[in-house]
Design an enzyme around this catalytic site. Sequence first.
Site, PDB file in Angstrom:
ATOM      1  CG  PHE A 229      -1.328   0.826   1.142  1.00 36.26           C
ATOM      2  CD1 PHE A 229      -3.236   0.756   0.629  1.00 36.26           C
ATOM      3  CD2 PHE A 229      -1.626   2.249   1.338  1.00 36.26           C
ATOM      4  CE1 PHE A 229      -4.113   1.608   0.975  1.00 36.26           C
ATOM      5  CE2 PHE A 229      -2.382   3.333   1.747  1.00 36.26           C
ATOM      6  CZ  PHE A 229      -3.761   3.301   0.986  1.00 36.26           C
ATOM      7  CG  ASP A 338       5.938   4.143   1.948  1.00 31.78           C
ATOM      8  OD1 ASP A 338       5.507   4.709   2.587  1.00 31.78           O
ATOM      9  OD2 ASP A 338       4.396   3.550   0.957  1.00 31.78           O
ATOM     10  CE  LYS A 369       0.218   5.451   7.495  1.00 32.57           C
ATOM     11  NZ  LYS A 369      -1.867   6.051   7.993  1.00 32.57           N
ATOM     12  CB  THR A 393       0.221  25.081  -3.141  1.00 36.44           C
ATOM     13  OG1 THR A 393      -0.533  25.746  -4.776  1.00 36.44           O
ATOM     14  CG2 THR A 393      -0.209  26.769  -2.813  1.00 36.44           C
TER      15      THR A 393
HETATM   16  C1  LIG Z   1       2.723   2.502   4.022  1.00 37.61           C
HETATM   17  C2  LIG Z   1       1.794   3.720   3.379  1.00 37.61           C
HETATM   18  N1  LIG Z   1       2.346   4.369   2.531  1.00 37.61           N
HETATM   19  C3  LIG Z   1       1.294   6.067   1.908  1.00 37.61           C
HETATM   20  C4  LIG Z   1       0.116   6.012   2.776  1.00 37.61           C
HETATM   21  C5  LIG Z   1      -1.072   6.773   2.398  1.00 37.61           C
HETATM   22  O1  LIG Z   1      -0.890   7.925   3.090  1.00 37.61           O
HETATM   23  P1  LIG Z   1      -1.898   8.656   3.110  1.00 37.61           P
HETATM   24  O2  LIG Z   1      -2.701   8.218   3.559  1.00 37.61           O
HETATM   25  O3  LIG Z   1      -1.586   9.573   4.331  1.00 37.61           O
HETATM   26  O4  LIG Z   1      -1.658   9.345   1.412  1.00 37.61           O
HETATM   27  C6  LIG Z   1       0.147   4.942   3.934  1.00 37.61           C
HETATM   28  C7  LIG Z   1      -1.227   5.324   4.359  1.00 37.61           C
HETATM   29  O5  LIG Z   1      -1.258   4.131   5.246  1.00 37.61           O
HETATM   30  C8  LIG Z   1       0.748   3.620   4.019  1.00 37.61           C
HETATM   31  O6  LIG Z   1       0.365   2.613   4.989  1.00 37.61           O
END
Ligand SMILES: Cc1ncc(COP(=O)(O)O)c(C=O)c1O
Length: 512
Positions: A229, A338, A369, A393
Amino acid sequence: MLSVLNHLYSPGAVKGRCSVSLPMASVLLTFSLRHNLRLVASGCRYVSKTAPKTLSEFEYDAPSMKTPVPGPKSQELKKQLGEIQNVGAINFFCNYEESRGNYLVDADGNRMLDLYTQISSVPIGYNHPALMKAVTNPNNLSAFVNRPALGILPPENFPEKLIETLLSVAPSGMTRLQTMACGSCSNENAFKSMFIWYRVSVLACSYVCLFKQAPGCPDLSILSFMGGFHGRTLGCLATTHSKVIHKLDIPSLDWPIAPFPRLQYPLEEFARENSQEEARCLEEVEDLIVKWRQKGKPVAGVVVEPIQAEGGDNHASSDFFIKLRNIARKHGCAFHADEVQTGGGATGKFWAHEHWGTDDPADIVSFSKKMLSGGYYHTDELQPDKGYRIFNTWMGDPSKNLFLSEVLNIIRRENLLEEVTRSGKALLQGLYELQTQYPHLLSRARGQGTFCAIDARDDVTRDNLLLKTRDKGVLLGGCGERSIRFRPALVFKEHHAHQFLNIFNDVLAEYK
Ligand SMILES: Cc1ncc(COP(=O)(O)O)c(C=O)c1O
């Protein structure tokens, strides 16, 4: 015997320190089996040897429930909001003024121990005094009132504030930092950086004629993993493969998707099987990189979570990640870790990739987060050559850096990474014991620090357990098909772990 135990471990009873650290899983299970012979009677309390409670001035002692959740006020508010927007995902409404530390209070006055923390994004609990103080500090007011377009008109203290906050926790080998607002826009721009870098790098190598790439808008790709994700914006969504609902009806890109290892837990007990599974996935990664190059859509970057979170808390070994990084390098692809969900301390290290034990973990590390705003670190080579190529922006929010500065102070001053390791051990050990005690309901307990999970026997059971546990005062989240995930704040202590385990045991004991 049971009544003695019940008395000993009922709320308010004197509690002794839990002295069992996390040993070899087999030892643990043997211990659990012996330990749990005393606990088979339904309704008995989970026998926790609670650590002395560190009394925090600003926190509540325990959950306190007045209504089932959502209560009548939440239901009424949901109806009201439903007139304005889709409320299909709303659980209940919150009273953030009354929430403290690890406890979230809802609109009906229910106080819950929060092990989900706004999808893992609350670093040091609700209304932490240090953050409240930062809001009232007159020197900070202009940062709250004026939100700058950081890419063109940053505040004069911006470099100093970045050095003091985000750069002070930069991953090894990462010399540069790009701020952004959320997880998705961090990843989206990290992908763009990899494409810009790749284009430069292939031109420099004069390989471009081999790839027959059109100039200007090259047909490049990002390799991601099944179950991963990375966000919901279009580029990120093309690399997100955790749930159908995220992707339904949205066009996507023809980018390669590799299998992520499906490991058996406890990891130590299945080392041989797991290493075979990881080797299979790595082989597939290499095949896909070659295949996509032959298709004329070379892989510019590989993106991976150190622990697949939304996809079901899927772990892989350090060896897997190091080999993956080497495969990416061998094929000229950038490597992007990530850390939007894993970063910020929940695994017991500030960055989960630190567990890999390498000083060259990645080319890009994205975050959001618990870091309170978004962005990504990267190596010198991934610096775009011109302004406006990576741009929007706001590009972040300097007022969030003021809070982050306080968060980092608290993490250091209160040794919160050590606390996370300690409370994570208590939590995971308790989960091992519960899965031994309720094998028809639970399996596959796993975790690093407090970043833990356990599987229910199916999705219906998982969802029911989440609701029943919530009605008894503990807020949990789900992930993957049938996993329960634990994402407490960094101020979650051993006694909170035992509080949860006691309540969860009650729920499991009553479960039909
Ligand atoms: C590993 C990971 N990457 C990206 C995201 C996306 O973050 P956002 O919801 O702040 O766009 C999440 C969100 O849960 C995540 O767990």
